[in-house]
Design a protein around this motif. Structure first.
Motif, PDB file in Angstrom:
ATOM      1  N   LEU A  20       0.856  -1.187   0.000  1.00 35.77           N
ATOM      2  CA  LEU A  20       0.000   0.000   0.000  1.00 35.77           C
ATOM      3  C   LEU A  20       0.894   1.240   0.000  1.00 35.77           C
ATOM      4  N   VAL A  21       0.911   1.954  -1.115  1.00 35.69           N
ATOM      5  CA  VAL A  21       1.812   3.088  -1.284  1.00 35.69           C
ATOM      6  C   VAL A  21       1.000   4.372  -1.341  1.00 35.69           C
ATOM      7  N   SER A  22       1.260   5.282  -0.418  1.00 34.54           N
ATOM      8  CA  SER A  22       0.474   6.511  -0.325  1.00 34.54           C
ATOM      9  C   SER A  22       1.373   7.721  -0.112  1.00 34.54           C
ATOM     10  N   ASP A  23       0.977   8.844  -0.700  1.00 32.67           N
ATOM     11  CA  ASP A  23       1.698  10.087  -0.441  1.00 32.67           C
ATOM     12  C   ASP A  23       1.084  10.826   0.747  1.00 32.67           C
ATOM     13  N   SER A  24       0.089  10.194   1.374  1.00 32.15           N
ATOM     14  CA  SER A  24      -0.537  10.765   2.560  1.00 32.15           C
ATOM     15  C   SER A  24      -0.420   9.755   3.713  1.00 32.15           C
ATOM     16  N   THR A  25      -1.432   9.664   4.568  1.00 26.73           N
ATOM     17  CA  THR A  25      -1.325   8.820   5.759  1.00 26.73           C
ATOM     18  C   THR A  25      -1.535   7.335   5.479  1.00 26.73           C
ATOM     19  N   GLY A  26      -2.130   7.003   4.342  1.00 24.65           N
ATOM     20  CA  GLY A  26      -2.383   5.604   4.015  1.00 24.65           C
ATOM     21  C   GLY A  26      -3.684   5.057   4.574  1.00 24.65           C
ATOM     22  N   GLU A  27      -4.460   5.891   5.274  1.00 26.62           N
ATOM     23  CA  GLU A  27      -5.702   5.415   5.882  1.00 26.62           C
ATOM     24  C   GLU A  27      -6.703   4.945   4.820  1.00 26.62           C
ATOM     25  N   THR A  28      -6.813   5.714   3.743  1.00 26.52           N
ATOM     26  CA  THR A  28      -7.761   5.358   2.684  1.00 26.52           C
ATOM     27  C   THR A  28      -7.413   4.004   2.082  1.00 26.52           C
TER      28      THR A  28
END
Length: 289
Positions: A20-28
């Motif tokens: 899971l790669v996110s530029d934010s918190t990864g919650e979504t």
């Protein structure tokens, strides 16, 4: 993918790596991955979460780590260059990558005829909604388990009432994260019967009920977890049945909507509460859920 036996079952489970790669918190991404994999029986994801990925160097490290655990890649990368770097790296690793929000964003863009924003973490802006959620959380903690006067409870959106162990507190906390100011008042035999809530004008009072058998099980588990002893009436089937019957009658007598939490998760109970609050605002509150 690795097959293994599900604990306590003869069936084989399939373990697989999901990155899971996110530029934010990864919650979504985390929520989406859990929702999707829950649709498959016997499939258990091994999650690797890479949050706040906002530079080429960070993306390089992500790709290096993914190479050691081949699997599926889900991402919500907004920056075009970083996204291209991730897509190119996944092709070299022969790993499928999915832009988790692409279908929804594309459909809304076509419908609205609006350009897409490239602002990272836009859903976490410190706006009024954010501070309302923080205020609601403070309120839930300050008005937990019967705390607060009747006058203080008037500023709540909803007050949950029920016997001990009907998930009042966690439901209030969950509601707070949705910006709803929730308080809860326990019904305690011989002490608190909820009568003081009848005078409330602003908040919606909702009764939470549960089957006696389920309630006895929950209370016994609670006592075992605390290594505590409690008077037998707390877990006695007849006493608990009488307690729950009186609670439901009190709810019905006062005209409060009732939610049976016997087979509901906290999220499902909160969703039912939100529906009732919304219906009340449109003058369509129901009698039971």
């Amino acid at each position: 993918m690795t097959p293994a036996r599900i604990p306590g079952s003869a069936r084989l489970a399939t373990y697989f790596h999901v990155h899971l790669v996110s530029d934010s918190t990864g919650e979504t991404l985390n929520a989406m991955a859990k929702a999707v994999t829950a649709r498959f029986d016997g499939v258990i994801p091994i999650e690797h979460i890479y949050a706040l990925v906002r530079s080429p160097r960070q993306m390089e490290r992500v790709l290096e780590e993914m190479a050691s655990a081949p699997g599926v890649v889900l991402h919500t990368i907004v920056d075009r260059e970083l996204r291209e770097q991730l897509e190119t790296g996944c092709r070299h690793l022969d790993m499928p990558q999915i832009g988790a929000l692409d279908p929804l964003v594309g459909a809304l863009s076509r419908y609205l005829g609006a350009a897409l924003s490239t602002r990272v973490g836009a859903q976490h802006t410190l706006d009024n909604d954010y501070f309302n959620r923080i205020s609601a959380l403070d309120f839930a903690m300050a008005h937990d388990d019967g705390q607060g006067t009747t006058e203080q409870l008037e500023s709540a959106d909803v007050v949950l009432c029920g016997v001990s162990r009907t998930s009042k507190t966690p439901t209030c906390i969950y509601l707070a994260h949705r910006g709803i100011r929730a308080a809860n008042v326990p019904l305690i035999p011989g002490q608190e019967d909820g009568e003081r809530l009848v005078a409330l004008k602003n908040p919606l009072v909702i009764g939470l009920t549960v089957s006696p058998d389920r309630l006895v099980q929950i209370r016994k588990n609670r006592l075992e977890g605390l290594n505590a002893q409690r008077a037998s009436a707390y877990v006695d089937h007849n006493a608990v049945r009488d307690e729950t019957v009186k609670a439901r009658r009190a709810f019905e007598r006062r005209g409060w909507p009732v939610i049976d939490v016997t087979r509901r998760s906290i999220e499902e109970t909160a969703a039912a509460v939100i529906n009732l609050v919304s219906e009340r605002r449109t003058r369509r509150v129901g009698a039971s859920w």
